[in-house]
Scaffold this motif. Structure first.
Motif, PDB file in Angstrom:
ATOM      1  N   GLN A   1      91.612 -95.506  21.817  1.00  0.00           N
ATOM      2  CA  GLN A   1      90.332 -95.492  22.534  1.00  0.00           C
ATOM      3  C   GLN A   1      90.458 -96.170  23.898  1.00  0.00           C
ATOM      4  O   GLN A   1      90.007 -95.627  24.912  1.00  0.00           O
TER       5      GLN A   1
ATOM      6  N   PHE B 184      83.823 -83.230  22.074  1.00  0.00           N
ATOM      7  CA  PHE B 184      83.205 -84.496  21.699  1.00  0.00           C
ATOM      8  C   PHE B 184      82.151 -84.866  22.734  1.00  0.00           C
ATOM      9  O   PHE B 184      82.114 -84.285  23.823  1.00  0.00           O
TER      10      PHE B 184
ATOM     11  N   LEU C 283      83.759 -91.211  22.542  1.00  0.00           N
ATOM     12  CA  LEU C 283      84.951 -91.901  23.032  1.00  0.00           C
ATOM     13  C   LEU C 283      84.596 -93.269  23.595  1.00  0.00           C
ATOM     14  O   LEU C 283      85.185 -94.274  23.224  1.00  0.00           O
TER      15      LEU C 283
ATOM     16  N   LEU D 279      86.007 -91.121  17.054  1.00  0.00           N
ATOM     17  CA  LEU D 279      87.294 -90.828  17.680  1.00  0.00           C
ATOM     18  C   LEU D 279      87.986 -89.627  17.034  1.00  0.00           C
ATOM     19  O   LEU D 279      88.854 -89.011  17.643  1.00  0.00           O
TER      20      LEU D 279
ATOM     21  N   VAL E  40      87.183 -86.810  19.201  1.00  0.00           N
ATOM     22  CA  VAL E  40      88.048 -86.828  20.389  1.00  0.00           C
ATOM     23  C   VAL E  40      89.383 -86.162  20.041  1.00  0.00           C
ATOM     24  O   VAL E  40      89.897 -85.349  20.812  1.00  0.00           O
TER      25      VAL E  40
ATOM     26  N   THR F 114      88.951 -82.383  19.881  1.00  0.00           N
ATOM     27  CA  THR F 114      88.871 -81.774  21.213  1.00  0.00           C
ATOM     28  C   THR F 114      90.259 -81.652  21.828  1.00  0.00           C
ATOM     29  O   THR F 114      90.605 -80.600  22.383  1.00  0.00           O
TER      30      THR F 114
END
Length: 197
Positions: free
Chosen positions: A53, A110, A115, A121, A124, A127
């Motif tokens: 992250q 996302f 994020l 996450l 994320v 994606t």
């Protein structure tokens, strides 16, 4: 992670379910791809969810990634690292717009808060996996990395039939509809006949 306190009750249960969807193996694969695609100047994150992250949070690595998939006319014009939250979120939003224009389906995208606040996450990851699949499928020479890391998306396979072929197909009874053979009740018996007096 933003200025939010701990969640309790149903919110906590839902967040725990979302957190369980995060896959560390997918994280390793995505880090390998991003470094191969963008070069070593993007660095590498600390292993784990929070490291992943923090690495992507300011949007710079994501913008470098989407720009590396284009030879010219880069979609993100200005890539600048900033400590201000709204600038980081703006950079992430630019990545999301560029990824959608590149071919990532809207349902695979996302949200910025997923994020930036670490809400989801796994979304994320989805994606980025979808972006990798689109890049492999395009096969335009801009993808760097192992093509086996991502699935190739299905391509359109359009077929043209002549009028004669279409007419011939209308007379065929498909097997899913059954057949008309043996559709009579002859020879069937259902026990003794009813005796009426």
């Amino acid at each position: 992670m933003a200025n939010k306190g701990p969640s309790y009750g149903m919110s906590r249960v839902v967040q725990d379910k979302i957190d369980k969807k995060y896959d560390t193996e997918v994280e390793e694969l995505l880090v390998q791809w991003i470094v191969a695609q963008c070069g070593s100047n993007v660095g590498k994150p600390e292993p784990g969810k929070l490291g992943f992250q923090d690495w992507l949070k300011d949007g710079v690595v994501l913008s470098e990634l989407i720009n590396s998939l284009y030879k010219e006319n880069k979609p993100v014009k200005k890539i600048a690292s900033s400590s201000m939250a709204f600038k980081q979120m703006e950079q992430i939003a630019q990545f999301l717009t560029a990824a959608e224009n590149y071919g990532v389906i809207k349902t695979d995208m996302f949200q910025t808060v997923d994020l930036w606040e670490g809400k989801d996450l796994a979304a994320v990851q989805r994606t980025l996996m979808s972006l990798g699949s689109v890049a492999v499928t395009k096969d335009d020479g801009n993808y760097r990395g192992d093509p086996n890391w991502f699935f190739k998306k299905a391509q359109e396979n359009r077929r043209e039939f002549s009028d004669d072929q279409l007419k011939a197909g209308k007379g065929v009874i498909g097997l899913q509809m059954g057949s008309n053979k043996g559709a009579t009740q002859s020879g069937m018996s259902y026990g003794a006949t009813r005796q009426i007096q």
